[in-house]
Design a protein around this motif. Sequence first.
Motif, short mmCIF file in Angstrom:
data_model
loop_
_atom_site.label_atom_id
_atom_site.label_comp_id
_atom_site.label_asym_id
_atom_site.label_seq_id
_atom_site.Cartn_x
_atom_site.Cartn_y
_atom_site.Cartn_z
N VAL A 62 73.96 -12.45 -20.51
CA VAL A 62 72.52 -12.46 -20.62
C VAL A 62 71.77 -11.52 -19.61
O VAL A 62 72.32 -11.39 -18.80
CB VAL A 62 72.15 -13.95 -20.59
CG1 VAL A 62 72.73 -14.97 -21.66
CG2 VAL A 62 72.42 -14.64 -19.19
N GLU A 63 70.43 -11.40 -20.22
CA GLU A 63 69.55 -10.87 -19.30
C GLU A 63 68.47 -11.86 -19.18
O GLU A 63 68.05 -12.30 -20.07
CB GLU A 63 69.07 -9.65 -19.93
CG GLU A 63 68.09 -8.98 -19.20
CD GLU A 63 67.29 -7.90 -19.97
OE1 GLU A 63 66.03 -7.27 -19.57
OE2 GLU A 63 67.87 -7.17 -20.97
N VAL A 64 68.21 -12.28 -17.88
CA VAL A 64 67.09 -13.03 -17.41
C VAL A 64 66.10 -12.39 -16.63
O VAL A 64 66.43 -11.50 -15.68
CB VAL A 64 67.67 -14.31 -16.62
CG1 VAL A 64 68.63 -15.22 -17.57
CG2 VAL A 64 68.43 -13.94 -15.48
N ILE A 72 67.61 -12.95 -22.93
CA ILE A 72 68.21 -11.99 -24.09
C ILE A 72 69.73 -12.17 -24.01
O ILE A 72 70.35 -11.74 -22.78
CB ILE A 72 67.68 -10.53 -23.88
CG1 ILE A 72 66.06 -10.51 -24.12
CG2 ILE A 72 68.36 -9.63 -24.78
CD1 ILE A 72 65.40 -9.21 -23.94
N GLY A 73 70.32 -12.26 -25.04
CA GLY A 73 71.63 -12.26 -24.80
C GLY A 73 72.56 -10.81 -25.53
O GLY A 73 71.97 -10.19 -26.28
N ASP A 116 60.51 -23.54 -19.41
CA ASP A 116 60.00 -23.09 -18.16
C ASP A 116 60.27 -21.56 -17.83
O ASP A 116 61.41 -21.13 -18.46
CB ASP A 116 60.40 -23.95 -16.75
CG ASP A 116 59.88 -25.43 -17.40
OD1 ASP A 116 58.77 -25.92 -17.05
OD2 ASP A 116 60.86 -26.42 -17.37
N VAL A 117 59.64 -21.09 -17.26
CA VAL A 117 59.88 -19.57 -16.91
C VAL A 117 61.07 -19.57 -16.07
O VAL A 117 61.35 -20.71 -15.16
CB VAL A 117 58.86 -18.89 -16.24
CG1 VAL A 117 57.61 -18.73 -17.12
CG2 VAL A 117 58.42 -19.51 -15.06
N SER A 118 61.99 -18.44 -16.13
CA SER A 118 63.05 -18.41 -15.13
C SER A 118 62.49 -18.21 -13.63
O SER A 118 61.83 -17.29 -13.60
CB SER A 118 63.98 -17.53 -15.62
OG SER A 118 64.92 -17.10 -14.83
N GLY A 119 63.12 -18.88 -12.80
CA GLY A 119 62.82 -18.77 -11.52
C GLY A 119 63.68 -17.97 -10.52
O GLY A 119 63.47 -17.66 -9.45
N ALA A 123 68.15 -10.39 -13.84
CA ALA A 123 69.48 -9.89 -13.80
C ALA A 123 69.96 -9.61 -15.13
O ALA A 123 69.47 -10.18 -15.98
CB ALA A 123 70.62 -11.32 -13.28
N VAL A 124 71.12 -8.64 -15.22
CA VAL A 124 71.30 -8.12 -16.50
C VAL A 124 72.82 -8.29 -16.50
O VAL A 124 73.69 -8.01 -15.50
CB VAL A 124 70.91 -6.67 -16.68
CG1 VAL A 124 71.47 -6.14 -18.09
CG2 VAL A 124 69.53 -6.67 -16.53
#
Length: 317
Positions: A62-64, A72-73, A116-119, A123-124
């Motif tokens: 994933v990309e976070v 995004i996976g 909730d938004v990623s804290g 990272a990709v």
Amino acid sequence: MALSTFDSITRGILLRCPSASLFLARSWTDHAFRQLWDRKLWSWQRKRGQFLIDQAVISGTVEVDRGSFTVIGTGTNWNSLPNGASIVNHQFRVGNQTPIYTVADCTDDTHLDLTDVSGGATAVGVNYSIYNAYVTPATDFQNFISVWDPQYNWQLATNVTQEELNAWDAQRANSGTAYVVASLDFNDTFNTPPMPRFEIWPHQMSQYVYPYMYISRPPDLSDPGASLPRQIRGDVLLELALADAARWPGPSKDAPNPYFNLPLSMQHEARAQAMIRELERTDDEQMENEVSYLSLSAMPFASISHGDARFLQSHDF
């Protein structure tokens, strides 16, 4: 014949106390029903359910992005899982050093949104897991009687708080055999009105089932299609409601309630209490709920270690 529906009880009230409004008669009936419900642990309040745990989803990467709801996976199949399974309302995390998030929506195989938004750091191409860390009981849930693990033949502790879990395993790095069902929060994202959520710890990453028994909360009799439990006699609720009706002086001094009579209210109350005692006796003959016995053969509780996460990770239980 005993009255057995919400509408028939309210009609019985209005027949004797016509100066009351339909809304007031309904509120007296609701009050009577809740009085009876809270009287004791009735056999018909005991129900069963089960928490179905899905196999963790870990395929692909994933990309976070920090501050973003969207994940995004790459090489993922989130919207095409076997048996039509859904990852919505499952938990998402990357590693052990970021919080656990909940999946709010999944638009396709490679895009999901969190509640909730990623804290964590952006990272990709990182590994991830989507699984059931949190569970929600039945919609009429009031409190647990017991949660158990049939495979290990023990009960899970239900009296552990989030503060205790944070002291033992703040990273939630432990997974596998569960010992605890800890209260978490009241979730309003997926349930209206909000429903309680619980955390099963250590987190179970395999397909699993945890049966549970619980005490149900009273239904709202005014809801469309609602009905009284079969064991509740309508005439008992009518007597309790008429006791309230006889204590009501009326909408105003110029329009007094002809049914207002405190001695009559006491008579209705006395008749209702006698009927309730008979219901209690009958219910206890059907199923004894309020007596428990200590038995060495009873299903034990899982042994919970009070060490921290490092201790738990380095010891076998």
